[in-house]
Write a protein that holds these residues in place. Structure first.
Motif, PDB file in Angstrom:
ATOM      1  N   GLU A   1      62.698  46.937  38.691  1.00 24.60           N
ATOM      2  CA  GLU A   1      63.554  45.754  38.702  1.00 24.60           C
ATOM      3  C   GLU A   1      64.751  45.990  37.786  1.00 24.60           C
ATOM      4  O   GLU A   1      64.585  46.425  36.639  1.00 24.60           O
ATOM      5  N   VAL A   2      65.932  45.708  38.280  1.00 26.47           N
ATOM      6  CA  VAL A   2      67.160  45.918  37.504  1.00 26.47           C
ATOM      7  C   VAL A   2      67.398  44.685  36.633  1.00 26.47           C
ATOM      8  O   VAL A   2      67.743  43.608  37.139  1.00 26.47           O
ATOM      9  N   VAL A   3      67.212  44.833  35.321  1.00 30.94           N
ATOM     10  CA  VAL A   3      67.481  43.745  34.382  1.00 30.94           C
ATOM     11  C   VAL A   3      68.974  43.713  34.069  1.00 30.94           C
ATOM     12  O   VAL A   3      69.630  42.669  34.166  1.00 30.94           O
ATOM     13  N   LYS A   4      69.518  44.861  33.685  1.00 36.74           N
ATOM     14  CA  LYS A   4      70.960  45.029  33.492  1.00 36.74           C
ATOM     15  C   LYS A   4      71.371  46.299  34.237  1.00 36.74           C
ATOM     16  O   LYS A   4      70.684  47.322  34.128  1.00 36.74           O
ATOM     17  N   PRO A   5      72.489  46.255  34.971  1.00 35.38           N
ATOM     18  CA  PRO A   5      72.826  47.414  35.806  1.00 35.38           C
ATOM     19  C   PRO A   5      73.525  48.555  35.080  1.00 35.38           C
ATOM     20  O   PRO A   5      73.580  49.668  35.598  1.00 35.38           O
ATOM     21  N   GLY A   6      74.073  48.293  33.879  1.00 39.83           N
ATOM     22  CA  GLY A   6      74.883  49.320  33.241  1.00 39.83           C
ATOM     23  C   GLY A   6      76.226  49.443  33.935  1.00 39.83           C
ATOM     24  O   GLY A   6      76.614  48.592  34.748  1.00 39.83           O
ATOM     25  N   LEU A   7      76.947  50.522  33.645  1.00 39.15           N
ATOM     26  CA  LEU A   7      78.283  50.725  34.214  1.00 39.15           C
ATOM     27  C   LEU A   7      78.193  51.744  35.357  1.00 39.15           C
ATOM     28  O   LEU A   7      78.035  52.934  35.131  1.00 39.15           O
ATOM     29  N   GLU A   8      78.244  51.251  36.580  1.00 38.31           N
ATOM     30  CA  GLU A   8      78.220  52.084  37.785  1.00 38.31           C
ATOM     31  C   GLU A   8      77.020  53.028  37.805  1.00 38.31           C
ATOM     32  O   GLU A   8      77.154  54.236  38.027  1.00 38.31           O
ATOM     33  N   THR A   9      75.842  52.470  37.570  1.00 39.57           N
ATOM     34  CA  THR A   9      74.608  53.245  37.726  1.00 39.57           C
ATOM     35  C   THR A   9      74.323  53.392  39.213  1.00 39.57           C
ATOM     36  O   THR A   9      74.221  52.393  39.932  1.00 39.57           O
ATOM     37  N   GLY A  10      74.226  54.627  39.686  1.00 41.60           N
ATOM     38  CA  GLY A  10      74.065  54.845  41.115  1.00 41.60           C
ATOM     39  C   GLY A  10      72.935  55.792  41.435  1.00 41.60           C
ATOM     40  O   GLY A  10      72.521  56.625  40.624  1.00 41.60           O
ATOM     41  N   ILE A  11      72.432  55.681  42.664  1.00 39.40           N
ATOM     42  CA  ILE A  11      71.412  56.588  43.174  1.00 39.40           C
ATOM     43  C   ILE A  11      72.117  57.842  43.699  1.00 39.40           C
ATOM     44  O   ILE A  11      73.090  57.753  44.448  1.00 39.40           O
ATOM     45  N   GLN A  12      71.629  59.011  43.283  1.00 46.34           N
ATOM     46  CA  GLN A  12      72.170  60.275  43.773  1.00 46.34           C
ATOM     47  C   GLN A  12      71.020  61.199  44.132  1.00 46.34           C
ATOM     48  O   GLN A  12      69.902  61.044  43.633  1.00 46.34           O
ATOM     49  N   GLU A  13      71.306  62.145  45.023  1.00 49.27           N
ATOM     50  CA  GLU A  13      70.340  63.192  45.347  1.00 49.27           C
ATOM     51  C   GLU A  13      71.107  64.426  45.805  1.00 49.27           C
ATOM     52  O   GLU A  13      72.322  64.382  46.019  1.00 49.27           O
ATOM     53  N   LEU A  14      70.387  65.536  45.904  1.00 48.83           N
ATOM     54  CA  LEU A  14      70.984  66.798  46.340  1.00 48.83           C
ATOM     55  C   LEU A  14      70.354  67.240  47.666  1.00 48.83           C
ATOM     56  O   LEU A  14      69.207  66.904  47.930  1.00 48.83           O
TER      57      LEU A  14
END
Length: 317
Positions: free
Chosen positions: A6-19
Motif C-alpha cells: 500500500e502506498v502511504v506516500k508516493p515520494g518524487l516520481e517513484t516508478g516501476i521499472q524492469e529490464l
C-alpha cells in the motif's frame, strides 16, 4: 487474494521499472525505459531471490512510504535515502525480512539520485507492450502508466521460498562520487566528423555541468562552445540551418545529442530519431553513473573504443 503493498506516500516520481525494458516499439514512439542505474537495480533483485531483471521500484530524490500486507524480503540499493522500517534504521545493500503491517519509509537522498526497492516476488502489474517499465511522459506501463500515487495498492508476485540473507560486498557495489564529479566512458560517433578536431579534444578535456533541466529523457549539460567541421557549415539545405542540424536520422541510446551548443545525453526515455548531430555516445556500462549524477554535479568524459565499451558492459553484466 493477491498480495499488495500500500502506498502511504508516493515520494518524487517513484516508478516501476524492469529490464530489458520495452523492446521493439521505439519506431512507434515508445522507448525502452527501464532503470537508469541497472547495477543497483539488479543487485536489489538478487538480494531478495528474484531474477535480476524482475520489476522493482525506482525512487528519485525523495523516496516513498510503503505498507506491507504480507511477509516479504526487501532490499534497498542505490542512492542513500536513509531507509527505515517502522521508524528504525534499515540497512542498505542487504536482504531484510519485512512482516505484514510494517511500513518501509525512504527520505530525501543524502548521496546519489536514485534508490531501488526490490521485493521478493517482484511487482506484478500488467505488462504494457511487453513490459512493466514506466514511461512517465506517455503514461505507459507502471501503475496505470505513471509514477506511484498515495493510496494505490501495488500487486506483488508470488514469493519464492526464503533464501539465506545476503549482503553485497563493498567492492561489488557502485562507487558513488565523493566530490560531485563523475568520469563517464564515451565513444566517438556516429557524427563526430561534423565537429572540428579541436572541438572533440575540448569535449574530452572539459568539465560539463548537469543542468537542473534534466530527466529520464535527456541530461542537459553546460560547458564550452563547440566549433564545427566544414561539412557542418557547408551543407545541403535539407540538413537545416544550424551547424548542429542534420537530416533526421536514428539516435543511439546514450548519444550526446548536440542541440545548437547544448549537449543532451539521450537516456532511457529518449526519442529514437531527430535532426541534431550525435558526435559521441556514452557506453552503456556508464549509464548507472548518469542515473546517480545530481543537477550541478560535474561529468568528465573519457574516450574509450567500442571494444573497450563492450568489455566494460560484459564486466558489469
Amino acid at each position: 487474494m493477491t498480495a499488495v503493498i500500500e502506498v502511504v506516500k508516493p515520494g518524487l516520481e517513484t516508478g516501476i521499472q524492469e529490464l530489458p525494458g520495452r523492446i521493439g516499439f521505439w519506431e512507434q514512439g515508445f522507448p525502452p525505459s527501464g532503470p537508469m542505474d541497472l547495477w543497483s537495480f539488479r543487485l536489489a533483485n538478487l538480494l531478495v531471490g528474484n531474477d535480476r531483471d524482475q520489476a522493482a521500484l525506482e525512487c528519485q530524490l525523495i523516496g516513498p512510504s510503503l505498507r506491507f500486507t504480507d511477509d516479504r524480503l526487501v532490499a534497498v540499493t542505490g542512492a542513500d535515502m536513509v531507509p527505515k522500517l517502522d521508524g528504525g534504521a534499515l540497512p542498505m545493500w542487504q536482504t531484510v525480512p519485512v512482516r505484514r503491517g510494517q511500513t518501509l519509509e525512504l527520505a530525501a537522498a543524502r548521496r546519489g539520485m536514485r534508490s531501488y526497492i526490490a521485493i521478493s516476488g517482484g511487482i506484478a502489474t500488467e505488462p504494457v507492450l511487453g513490459s512493466r517499465a514506466t514511461f512517465h511522459m506517455a503514461g505507459v506501463g507502471g501503475m496505470n502508466g505513471y509514477a506511484l500515487k498515495a493510496e494505490q495498492r501495488v500487486p506483488l508476485g508470488g514469493a519464492r521460498p526464503a533464501s539465506s540473507p545476503m549482503t553485497v560486498l563493498e567492492d561489488r557495489r557502485p562507487a558513488f562520487s565523493t566530490d560531485k564529479s563523475w568520469t563517464i566512458e564515451c565513444v566517438l560517433g556516429p557524427n563526430d566528423d561534423w565537429l572540428a578536431p579541436e572541438a572533440i579534444a575540448m569535449f574530452f578535456a572539459s568539465p560539463w555541468t548537469v543542468q537542473s533541466r534534466s530527466n529520464r529523457t535527456g541530461m542537459r549539460l553546460t560547458g564550452p562552445h563547440f566549433t564545427f567541421a566544414p561539412r557542418a557549415t557547408d551543407k545541403r539545405p535539407e540538413h537545416g540551418q544550424d551547424p548542429s542540424n542534420i537530416l533526421d536520422h536514428g539516435y543511439p541510446l546514450g548519444a550526446v545529442n548536440l542541440a545548437g551548443q547544448t549537449p543532451i545525453i539521450l537516456v532511457n526515455d529518449a526519442p529514437s530519431t531527430g535532426g541534431f548531430i550525435n558526435p559521441f555516445t556514452v557506453a552503456s556500462a556508464a549509464f548507472w553513473k548518469l542515473g546517480q549524477a545530481l543537477p550541478n554535479e560535474i561529468l568528465r568524459f573519457t574516450r574509450v573504443t567500442v571494444e573497450e565499451a563492450q568489455d566494460l558492459r560484459r564486466q558489469l553484466d
